[in-house]
Design an enzyme around this catalytic site. Structure first.
Site, PDB file in Angstrom:
ATOM      1  N   ASP A 106      63.082   9.608  40.563  1.00  0.00           N
ATOM      2  CA  ASP A 106      63.450   9.358  39.173  1.00  0.00           C
ATOM      3  C   ASP A 106      63.821   7.899  38.906  1.00  0.00           C
ATOM      4  OD1 ASP A 106      63.062  11.731  37.649  1.00  0.00           O
ATOM      5  OD2 ASP A 106      64.706  12.663  38.726  1.00  0.00           O
ATOM      6  N   GLU A 132      78.351  12.537  27.440  1.00  0.00           N
ATOM      7  CA  GLU A 132      79.274  12.509  28.570  1.00  0.00           C
ATOM      8  C   GLU A 132      80.671  12.041  28.191  1.00  0.00           C
ATOM      9  OE1 GLU A 132      76.280  11.078  28.410  1.00  0.00           O
ATOM     10  OE2 GLU A 132      75.085  12.448  29.635  1.00  0.00           O
TER      11      GLU A 132
END
Lengths: 650, 650
Positions: free
Chosen positions: A441, A384
């Site tokens: 998640d 990222e």
């Protein structure tokens, strides 16, 4: 053997100036600059094809100084060349002595490279180390789209090469065959507090770079016979990296005594340094040689770039249909992240639009764009930091880059985001799966701090008076669509968060969304609930519950923008018995703080209450279950509204 | 040839369970888990020396699953082994079927590894990719300090290896000769949205790892003859990396048809998957073989670790003198960052204290500690992400790690900081050169967003009810000293910011500082100025200016702690004509928001005003010049105070 006495002379001239600049400024990193004197002279007086008098030439080579603290030597050269600074409509040329304004409050020669204050030779602010090569890679992507053969030179410190982002950038460069990037490592063997690790020696760097797939040229960074061929030699089919062994503080004895970093010479040491450099000049036989002139620098013509009027996605229905989402307008249900992908793909008809994603394009739905415009999609894989900095480079090249990943994973790139803001970079970030609604998640995938971080930057102003960042929270697919389109046309750093769940459409295609806007969705009398994003739907349920069970009539506001029209919202709250309740699915630091501060500064006497995520979540199977866990269900919101009156009327 | 039918059988049993777990849960990453079935069985049933029934054994090997989404297979194994979860004083054993509680709201089997909710087999929360190897490195540093020969096994995805932090961790592992770490790459060739890049194939990974200085064992990750020797073979003098070529979705046809990631099978697909795995078992002749029993797992004894009472730095004078700072108490002037270094060095007498710094130890002054306690100082070089995650590993090993860099550079590790908070990690961060007072280096070196980001986390609660983070802002050397000592004794994530300039001492050695405390430095009547850190000194000047010129009498509060005693401060403000002015040298999102929210929730009617950094700064030569640039000089503060009354009495 060629005669390099003119280049040697230039090295001496600039080195003297670097020493003086730092001493006059009282700070700076002269020894780093001196290690780069030869490389800088080679690049800026011989190798680079550019116009110091026109840094806006779109066809010209670019230099990214990732090792930002070494900038005095570049400033010295640029001033020597009469380089132009300021803005294109108000340019001004520097003189040799302007270099001595280094770090002054009204000088464009900032402590580290900073294009935003008027130094357009640079494309990105650097100084937080390890980010420049990614920006260079982004510039290289842009150059390819432009059809330009320009080269992007990037200088990186050896100590700096410890930053993982450098290796992310190299993977990206090799993946995308960005052979127009020439990566130069300044291997002077010293970091700030110590000599570099064995992991960062020229030898280890060379081995690493070869393993990463680069053609490596390891040279003596003070030897013209090695420097010039390394920088100009024809590439093979691999991108080139130059590992230049240099001497930190080259030419000045005081700098050579030990590891010397980040300190200028004292005034009484300058004369000796000048004498050292004069002796060096004599040794090189470069005392009397003529200076290199700017006349030897050549430049290609500017290249045309796509431009034009406002960027448009066209009709919503067509854009959705192009992505196989035609049923959404009938079923009136679509996840905001899917709308993001669809509008991005539709806007892709405009060549300015480019996109990057970090191996989650099938979750963020950037894949719609990737499929329709593969030539302008740059897969950044799971890295990222590089992705965000590469976007800065693409923006500097005139493109409008959209960057997507999970909001949580963009936290990884918050320093890069902040550097982009310092750069005034025109980049657009989309953090998906924001808040707690992704549920199963768990917390490692939930974006909960984005409001606080981006809001902090959003309240700072750029030197042109614009906000340093904008923040948008669409609540449905239509607003996601329109806000993405808005971002494309808004100059500056924009951040939008989308959500995982499929949600009902709240708006019609004709609805307009603006910077600073909000939507007054339900009109009530007793309390104004202010929500954003996914929480608008939950709050809407709460309004129903209140109506059905509590007898309370609540207003509902969709606060999708930051900056926010706080005064108007407070006025609506004022009409609702002066009670405002902000509900957010993030940690503290967002809309509630925004409205609370505004209420404190107003004299309306509106009470702002807030509900936000007050504990670190864990997994739960559904959005409903996780909202229950963090106390943000529709029932919780209704109960809080009810409680306002139980308390205030007690 | 050895018979591995028992291990094959276990692979089948666990693979079936993984498929079921994800389908029952409705989400999860079964195909990733299956690619790791053989490696997990090898590690957890044969290779690792540990006690599933006692995950707190300090001498036992550890497993860090950096590829967090593959966790179902580890859960399946741990449940099968009757592994213990919960806390040491309230342990409970899992059963095979408990694996089916995956991702339920009240299950400790979170979506990704999460020790904080009661799964002590893991040491750090993972799932934001690329962070686990750093935690493993920290565990390895701790093991060395413990004198333990334990090994730390770390599993990393091939797509995940794109994260630069992995390469930072590898440099760190080689630098510190952490040969007790066994790094395992799960090279299944697939990421989430695509096959992995050529840059992440087993071959390229092998070349990269060799260049980074590791001994690489490239194996078939489903072949016992290759797995077991690779994991157990004696190391040379280099750390070992295992590159295991695996098949994503091994054994289940549905997973093998294309790139399959992050989706469970539908219920009606499970029977076929079971049949596929039964067929696989038949093919391996492993249908009838006896299960591996836990009895084959051996464990070393727990090792003793340093412990004891409160950590103390001893007398301030002695600690300063030990660092050559004895004159500070006489001159009554010292930078907060120097005090940080001195107290850290003094606390180093306690073996629990360890320190890490990112090549700025001569700026943060962690060098005082490094010189006095080199065996407990881990130089992390210019790689902040690895540094913060390594601290998480050290904390899991019972140490109290202090991590320092410039506050700006720690922004680089905000995701790692957030993951540390999710872990409930007992780590201490010190961001130096915070705010704008470092001046000349410019915005790329200024920590301006730290208040907003850390405050956001600080308002979230851990599941034990404690704040997920604490934030401290010392204003002078004494408070820096005492707050650092306080942090060492405070369980949980603490962040402190120090400043570059030398500042006068405001406190005596005997002064006490507490969580939630503040100091009422000057008592006035007209307005209460609330400041922190460097701004306390500026505000103190403002109070003098007001007294000398404006005739206003101002209170001055040093708000050094978050959590903050907002109510008490507001009460003081109430006594100052109800006027509070917060002055901060950071962007919005800090103390002012904290007090504004508290004022809104109180019925005192106190007005909270605020001054903060409202524009992106640039370089200036002195703190005074930069404060002028951002409108935060003593004169500005005094004028704002004056303005409160010009307005309110108008």
């Amino acid at each position: 053997m060629a005669d390099y006495k003119d280049l040697d002379r230039k090295v001496i001239t600039l080195s003297k100036q670097v020493v003086k600049m730092c001493t006059v400024s009282g700070s700076g990193h002269p020894s780093s600059g001196l290690s780069l004197a030869h490389l800088t002279v080679a690049l800026m007086y011989r190798v680079m094809r550019y116009e110091p008098k026109n840094p806006w030439n779109t066809g010209a080579d670019r230099l990214v100084l990732s090792e930002g603290h070494a900038v005095p030597v570049v400033y010295a050269a640029y001033c020597d060349l009469g380089g132009v600074v300021g803005s294109a409509d108000r340019p001004s040329a520097l003189s040799f002595d302007d270099a001595l304004t280094l770090r002054e409050a009204d000088s464009v020669l900032d402590g580290h490279p900073n294009p935003a204050i008027g130094f357009p030779f640079f494309d990105s602010a650097t100084g937080s180390l390890g980010e420049g090569l990614s920006a260079a890679a982004g510039l290289a992507c842009g150059a390819r789209l432009d059809g330009s053969d320009k080269k992007i030179y990037c200088i990186i410190g050896d100590g700096e090469s410890r930053e993982g982002q450098i290796w992310e950038a190299l993977d990206f460069i090799v993946d995308h065959k960005l052979n127009n990037v020439v990566t130069i490592f300044n291997a002077n063997g010293q970091g700030q507090s110590d000599y570099v690790s064995n992991q960062q020696t020229a030898e280890t760097l060379t081995a690493k770079l070869e393993a990463f797939g680069l053609e490596v040229r390891t040279i003596d960074g003070h030897n013209w016979e090695e420097i010039l061929p390394a920088l100009t030699g024809e590439a093979t089919d691999k991108p080139v990296a130059v590992v230049a062994k240099t001497v930190k503080g080259w030419g000045v004895e005081e700098f050579l005594r030990s590891n010397y970093h980040g300190k200028p010479l004292k005034e009484d040491q300058v004369a000796q340094a000048m004498a050292d450099l004069d002796a060096k000049a004599a040794e090189l036989g470069a005392t009397e040689a003529a200076d290199v002139t700017a006349g030897q620098i050549t430049a290609p013509a500017s290249v045309g770039r796509p431009g034009g009027e406002a960027i448009s996605a066209g009709p919503v229905a067509e854009a959705l249909a192009a992505c196989g989402l035609e049923s959404a307008l009938e079923s009136r249900k679509l996840a905001t992240r899917k709308a993001y992908g669809a509008v991005l793909a539709a806007m892709g008809a405009d060549e300015r639009i480019v996109a990057l994603d970090g191996d989650v394009k099938n979750s963020t739905f950037a894949e719609y764009f990737a499929k329709q415009h593969p030539e302008r999609y740059f897969e950044a894989r799971i890295a990222e930091q590089n992705m965000v900095s590469a976007a800065v480079g693409l923006a500097a090249g005139g493109r409008v880059p959209f960057v997507s990943s999970f909001a949580k994973f963009l936290v990884r790139a918050y320093d890069q985001l902040e550097m982009a803001a310092i750069t005034n970079a025109n980049i657009k970030l989309c953090g998906s799966h924001a808040g707690v609604s992704l549920a199963a998640d768990g917390p490692s995938q939930m974006g909960l701090t984005d409001l606080a971080f981006v809001r902090s930057i959003a309240h700072a102003r750029r030197n042109d008076g614009a906000p340093a960042a904008y923040f948008f929270q669409p609540s449905d697919a239509i607003s996601a669509f329109k806000l993405t389109e808005l971002m494309a046309n808004l100059e500056g750093l924009c951040y939008m968060r989308t959500h995982r769940p499929e949600v009902p459409l709240l708006y019609e295609e004709s609805e307009e969304f603006t910077v600073g806007g909000f939507k007054h969705l339900i009109d009530g009398e007793d309390v104004a609930i202010v929500a954003s994003g996914y929480m608008v739907h939950v709050a809407s349920e709460a309004v129903k519950i209140l109506e059905e069970t509590g007898g309370l009539s609540a207003t509902l506001i969709d606060a999708y923008s930051m900056p926010l029209a706080t005064e108007e919202i407070l006025r609506i709250g004022d009409d609702c018995r002066g009670q405002v309740l902000v509900v957010e699915d993030n940690y503290i630091g967002g809309i509630a703080d925004e409205l609370t501060a505004a209420a404190a500064a107003s004299d309306m006497g509106v009470m702002v209450h807030s509900m936000f995520v007050r504990n670190i979540p864990k997994s739960a199977k559904t959005p409903e279950a996780i909202l229950q866990m963090v106390g943000l269900t529709a029932q919780d919101i209704a109960a809080t509204c009810q409680g306002l009156f139980d308390t205030s009327e007690a």
